[in-house]
Design a protein around this motif. Structure first.
Motif, PDB file in Angstrom:
ATOM      1  N   VAL A 100      -6.064  18.320 -20.659  1.00  0.00           N
ATOM      2  CA  VAL A 100      -6.546  17.995 -22.005  1.00  0.00           C
ATOM      3  C   VAL A 100      -5.602  16.993 -22.656  1.00  0.00           C
ATOM      4  O   VAL A 100      -4.376  17.175 -22.648  1.00  0.00           O
ATOM      5  CB  VAL A 100      -6.640  19.251 -22.899  1.00  0.00           C
ATOM      6  CG1 VAL A 100      -7.178  18.878 -24.276  1.00  0.00           C
ATOM      7  CG2 VAL A 100      -7.523  20.313 -22.253  1.00  0.00           C
ATOM      8  N   ALA A 101      -6.182  15.937 -23.246  1.00  0.00           N
ATOM      9  CA  ALA A 101      -5.428  14.981 -24.061  1.00  0.00           C
ATOM     10  C   ALA A 101      -6.267  14.639 -25.290  1.00  0.00           C
ATOM     11  O   ALA A 101      -7.428  14.252 -25.162  1.00  0.00           O
ATOM     12  CB  ALA A 101      -5.096  13.722 -23.272  1.00  0.00           C
ATOM     13  N   VAL A 102      -5.685  14.798 -26.483  1.00  0.00           N
ATOM     14  CA  VAL A 102      -6.407  14.530 -27.734  1.00  0.00           C
ATOM     15  C   VAL A 102      -5.476  13.829 -28.720  1.00  0.00           C
ATOM     16  O   VAL A 102      -4.295  13.675 -28.473  1.00  0.00           O
ATOM     17  CB  VAL A 102      -6.939  15.838 -28.360  1.00  0.00           C
ATOM     18  CG1 VAL A 102      -7.835  16.591 -27.386  1.00  0.00           C
ATOM     19  CG2 VAL A 102      -5.800  16.731 -28.814  1.00  0.00           C
ATOM     20  N   GLU A 103      -6.050  13.395 -29.851  1.00  0.00           N
ATOM     21  CA  GLU A 103      -5.298  12.831 -30.978  1.00  0.00           C
ATOM     22  C   GLU A 103      -4.394  11.665 -30.583  1.00  0.00           C
ATOM     23  O   GLU A 103      -3.234  11.582 -30.960  1.00  0.00           O
ATOM     24  CB  GLU A 103      -4.462  13.911 -31.662  1.00  0.00           C
ATOM     25  CG  GLU A 103      -5.285  14.964 -32.376  1.00  0.00           C
ATOM     26  CD  GLU A 103      -4.444  15.873 -33.244  1.00  0.00           C
ATOM     27  OE1 GLU A 103      -4.864  16.142 -34.384  1.00  0.00           O
ATOM     28  OE2 GLU A 103      -3.360  16.328 -32.790  1.00  0.00           O
ATOM     29  N   GLY A 104      -4.937  10.747 -29.791  1.00  0.00           N
ATOM     30  CA  GLY A 104      -4.192   9.539 -29.469  1.00  0.00           C
ATOM     31  C   GLY A 104      -3.055   9.725 -28.495  1.00  0.00           C
ATOM     32  O   GLY A 104      -2.142   8.894 -28.427  1.00  0.00           O
ATOM     33  N   THR A 105      -3.065  10.793 -27.710  1.00  0.00           N
ATOM     34  CA  THR A 105      -1.988  11.062 -26.760  1.00  0.00           C
ATOM     35  C   THR A 105      -2.384  10.663 -25.342  1.00  0.00           C
ATOM     36  O   THR A 105      -3.551  10.402 -25.053  1.00  0.00           O
ATOM     37  CB  THR A 105      -1.600  12.553 -26.771  1.00  0.00           C
ATOM     38  OG1 THR A 105      -2.761  13.331 -26.447  1.00  0.00           O
ATOM     39  CG2 THR A 105      -1.061  12.961 -28.126  1.00  0.00           C
ATOM     40  N   SER A 106      -1.393  10.678 -24.473  1.00  0.00           N
ATOM     41  CA  SER A 106      -1.650  10.380 -23.064  1.00  0.00           C
ATOM     42  C   SER A 106      -1.108  11.504 -22.194  1.00  0.00           C
ATOM     43  O   SER A 106      -0.047  12.069 -22.467  1.00  0.00           O
ATOM     44  CB  SER A 106      -0.997   9.052 -22.659  1.00  0.00           C
ATOM     45  OG  SER A 106       0.417   9.143 -22.753  1.00  0.00           O
ATOM     46  N   LEU A 107      -1.842  11.823 -21.142  1.00  0.00           N
ATOM     47  CA  LEU A 107      -1.429  12.787 -20.133  1.00  0.00           C
ATOM     48  C   LEU A 107      -1.425  12.040 -18.809  1.00  0.00           C
ATOM     49  O   LEU A 107      -2.458  11.508 -18.386  1.00  0.00           O
ATOM     50  CB  LEU A 107      -2.397  13.972 -20.092  1.00  0.00           C
ATOM     51  CG  LEU A 107      -2.027  15.202 -19.268  1.00  0.00           C
ATOM     52  CD1 LEU A 107      -2.911  16.382 -19.657  1.00  0.00           C
ATOM     53  CD2 LEU A 107      -2.134  14.965 -17.767  1.00  0.00           C
ATOM     54  N   THR A 108      -0.261  12.001 -18.166  1.00  0.00           N
ATOM     55  CA  THR A 108      -0.117  11.226 -16.936  1.00  0.00           C
ATOM     56  C   THR A 108       0.385  12.106 -15.806  1.00  0.00           C
ATOM     57  O   THR A 108       1.400  12.802 -15.951  1.00  0.00           O
ATOM     58  CB  THR A 108       0.878  10.066 -17.135  1.00  0.00           C
ATOM     59  OG1 THR A 108       0.466   9.271 -18.248  1.00  0.00           O
ATOM     60  CG2 THR A 108       0.936   9.198 -15.899  1.00  0.00           C
TER      61      THR A 108
END
Length: 262
Positions: A100-108
């Motif tokens: 899950v990635a929300v609110e302008g974030t990044s998951l890498t």
């Protein structure tokens, strides 16, 4: 909302699109609720199961390719407003992994990440929490970065704001939050570094010969055999070290004061 049960080249009138030269039809579902969202799939990807949910606008989900001998990806990915989830090459999961990635974030997720069963990785807490007196939000969403060749064991949870260095291992049932270095074992709730200067490889103890692996000669070494860089210790560990130093300093001052009085 548009719901697709096939991953292939696609574009709709709201700017949502799929860039996938290869067509995937087994166990896939893509939901586009918003606009200007993009799903990018490497043509060599190996997908056992994919649920991709684009809840808002301007989201990106990218899936890397696979080597022929590696396992498959099983993922339930939710992409929120202005957010991205990027999965590197040769990432494998034993069972469905929640991303899950929300609110302008990044998951890498880097290359060659191995994820066991019932793992959750997210940049958010799903619901907002506020301070009663000020009304201000206290649980902001934060980026998550998992390096290359990281092994995440069963039922581990990776929390917002976490960074894990290349070649590390996250233990079973761990709750990881913070910055962790390369080539270490992270375990516990909350997780902490329990061992440094380690390396791991994919051959299974019972499925891959030899069935006893007492030393490194029994496996083919990857490029991730490196000493742990201590300067990458989590902030919490550094603060604890400083607290111990301060306590020792106060103890020595008291001892010195006692000697001077005598």
């Amino acid at each position: 909302m548009s719901t697709l049960t096939e991953v292939s080249m696609y574009e709709d009138d709201r700017g949502n699109r799929i860039i996938s030269p290869t067509t995937f039809t087994q166990n896939v579902r893509v939901d586009f609720k918003g606009s200007n969202n993009t799903l990018i799939v490497d043509p060599t990807a190996k997908i056992a199961s994919l649920r991709a949910r684009f809840d808002c606008d301007n989201g990106v989900l990218e899936l890397g390719g696979k080597s022929p001998h590696r396992g498959a990806l099983r993922a339930d990915a939710r992409v929120g407003q202005d957010s991205s989830i990027r999965i590197g090459k040769n990432v494998t999961t034993t069972k469905l992994c929640i991303l899950v990635a929300v609110e302008g974030t990044s998951l890498t997720l880097g290359d060659d990440v191995m994820i066991a069963s019932d793992v959750g990785i997210r940049t958010d807490d799903a619901h907002p929490i506020f301070d009663v007196e000020s009304g201000r939000r206290i649980n902001w969403s934060q980026d998550v970065h998992i390096g290359n060749h990281v092994w995440i064991a069963n039922r581990a949870i990776i929390r917002p704001g976490t960074s894990i260095g290349n070649g590390s291992v996250v233990g079973m049932n761990s709750l990881a939050k913070g910055k962790f270095p390369n080539n270490c074992i992270i375990a516990g709730t909350p997780a902490r570094v329990v061992r440094r200067n380690v390396a791991w490889e994919r051959p299974h103890l019972s499925n891959s010969k030899p069935f006893y692996k007492p030393d490194a000669s029994t496996v083919k070494k990857s490029g991730y055999w490196n000493p742990t860089e201590d300067e990458a210790r989590p902030v919490a560990t550094t603060l604890k070290r400083w607290a111990r130093i301060k306590r020792r300093a106060r103890h020595h001052r008291r001892q010195l004061a006692g000697l001077l009085r005598n």
